[in-house]
Design a protein around this motif. Sequence first.
Motif, short mmCIF file in Angstrom:
data_model
loop_
_atom_site.label_atom_id
_atom_site.label_comp_id
_atom_site.label_asym_id
_atom_site.label_seq_id
_atom_site.Cartn_x
_atom_site.Cartn_y
_atom_site.Cartn_z
N THR A 1 -4.67 14.35 2.02
CA THR A 1 -6.05 14.03 2.40
C THR A 1 -6.10 12.57 2.82
O THR A 1 -5.18 11.78 2.55
N VAL A 2 -7.17 12.21 3.45
CA VAL A 2 -7.36 10.83 3.90
C VAL A 2 -7.38 9.89 2.69
O VAL A 2 -6.79 8.81 2.72
N ILE A 3 -8.01 10.31 1.62
CA ILE A 3 -8.08 9.49 0.41
C ILE A 3 -6.68 9.25 -0.15
O ILE A 3 -6.34 8.13 -0.55
N GLU A 4 -5.85 10.26 -0.18
CA GLU A 4 -4.48 10.11 -0.69
C GLU A 4 -3.67 9.15 0.19
O GLU A 4 -2.93 8.30 -0.31
N LEU A 5 -3.84 9.27 1.50
CA LEU A 5 -3.13 8.37 2.41
C LEU A 5 -3.59 6.93 2.25
O LEU A 5 -2.78 6.00 2.24
N LEU A 6 -4.90 6.72 2.13
CA LEU A 6 -5.44 5.37 1.94
C LEU A 6 -4.97 4.78 0.62
O LEU A 6 -4.62 3.60 0.54
N THR A 7 -4.94 5.59 -0.42
CA THR A 7 -4.47 5.12 -1.72
C THR A 7 -3.01 4.69 -1.64
O THR A 7 -2.63 3.63 -2.14
N ALA A 8 -2.19 5.49 -1.02
CA ALA A 8 -0.78 5.15 -0.86
C ALA A 8 -0.62 3.87 -0.04
O ALA A 8 0.21 3.00 -0.37
N LEU A 9 -1.42 3.72 1.01
CA LEU A 9 -1.36 2.53 1.86
C LEU A 9 -1.76 1.28 1.07
O LEU A 9 -1.09 0.24 1.16
N VAL A 10 -2.80 1.37 0.27
CA VAL A 10 -3.24 0.24 -0.54
C VAL A 10 -2.14 -0.14 -1.54
O VAL A 10 -1.84 -1.32 -1.74
N ILE A 11 -1.53 0.84 -2.17
CA ILE A 11 -0.45 0.56 -3.13
C ILE A 11 0.72 -0.13 -2.44
O ILE A 11 1.27 -1.11 -2.95
N ILE A 12 1.09 0.32 -1.27
CA ILE A 12 2.19 -0.30 -0.52
C ILE A 12 1.85 -1.74 -0.15
O ILE A 12 2.68 -2.64 -0.29
N ILE A 13 0.62 -1.98 0.28
CA ILE A 13 0.20 -3.34 0.65
C ILE A 13 0.23 -4.26 -0.56
O ILE A 13 0.72 -5.40 -0.48
N VAL A 14 -0.26 -3.81 -1.69
CA VAL A 14 -0.27 -4.62 -2.91
C VAL A 14 1.15 -4.94 -3.35
O VAL A 14 1.47 -6.10 -3.67
N LEU A 15 2.02 -3.95 -3.35
CA LEU A 15 3.41 -4.18 -3.76
C LEU A 15 4.13 -5.14 -2.81
O LEU A 15 4.90 -6.00 -3.23
N THR A 16 3.88 -5.01 -1.53
CA THR A 16 4.48 -5.90 -0.54
C THR A 16 3.98 -7.34 -0.74
O THR A 16 4.77 -8.29 -0.68
N SER A 17 2.70 -7.50 -1.00
CA SER A 17 2.13 -8.83 -1.24
C SER A 17 2.76 -9.46 -2.47
O SER A 17 3.09 -10.66 -2.47
N LEU A 18 2.92 -8.69 -3.53
CA LEU A 18 3.54 -9.21 -4.75
C LEU A 18 5.00 -9.62 -4.50
O LEU A 18 5.46 -10.64 -5.01
N ALA A 19 5.70 -8.84 -3.72
CA ALA A 19 7.10 -9.15 -3.41
C ALA A 19 7.20 -10.46 -2.62
O ALA A 19 8.05 -11.31 -2.91
N PHE A 20 6.32 -10.65 -1.63
CA PHE A 20 6.34 -11.90 -0.85
C PHE A 20 5.97 -13.09 -1.71
O PHE A 20 6.57 -14.16 -1.59
N ALA A 21 4.98 -12.93 -2.59
CA ALA A 21 4.59 -14.02 -3.48
C ALA A 21 5.76 -14.40 -4.40
O ALA A 21 6.02 -15.58 -4.62
#
Length: 125
Positions: free
Chosen positions: A11-31
Motif C-alpha cells: 500500500t502507499v502507506i507501507e511504501l511511505l513508511t519504508a521510505l521514511v525509515i530509509i531516510i532516517v537511517l541514512t541521515s543517522l549514518a551520515f551524521a
Amino acid sequence: NRVMRGTSGFTVIELLTALVIIIVLTSLAFAQKNDLDASKRDQQRKSNTNAIYYALTNAYYLKNKYYPTKVDAETLPYVDPTVFKPVGDPSYTVRYRGLNCSDAQCKSFEVKVELEKEATYKKSR
C-alpha cells in the motif's frame, strides 16, 4: 459476481513508511560518519601538537638551551613539515607562542590547537 481485487503488492502507506525509515537511517549514518571524521581530524591535530612539543623539548632545547620565538619547518627540521599545516579548516592550525622571551630566546612556550569535538588541546613548558 464479485470482482476480485488484487492483494499483492504494497500500500502507499507501507511504501511511505519504508521510505521514511530509509531516510532516517541514512541521515543517522551520515551524521555518524561526520562525527568520526571530526574525531579523526582532532586526533591528527593532537598528534601534530605533540610532534612540535617533543621536537622543542627533546631536540631544540637540548641543542640551544632556549626555545624559539616562532616555529616552522626551518626552526624544527626534526619534524615532518606537514605538522605546521592545518588539518581540515585553516582555523584548526597548531599555534605556537614563545613565553618569557628576550633577544629571540624564550624560557618557555605554549603550543595549542582548537579541536572540533573537544576543548582546546594545549601543551606548555
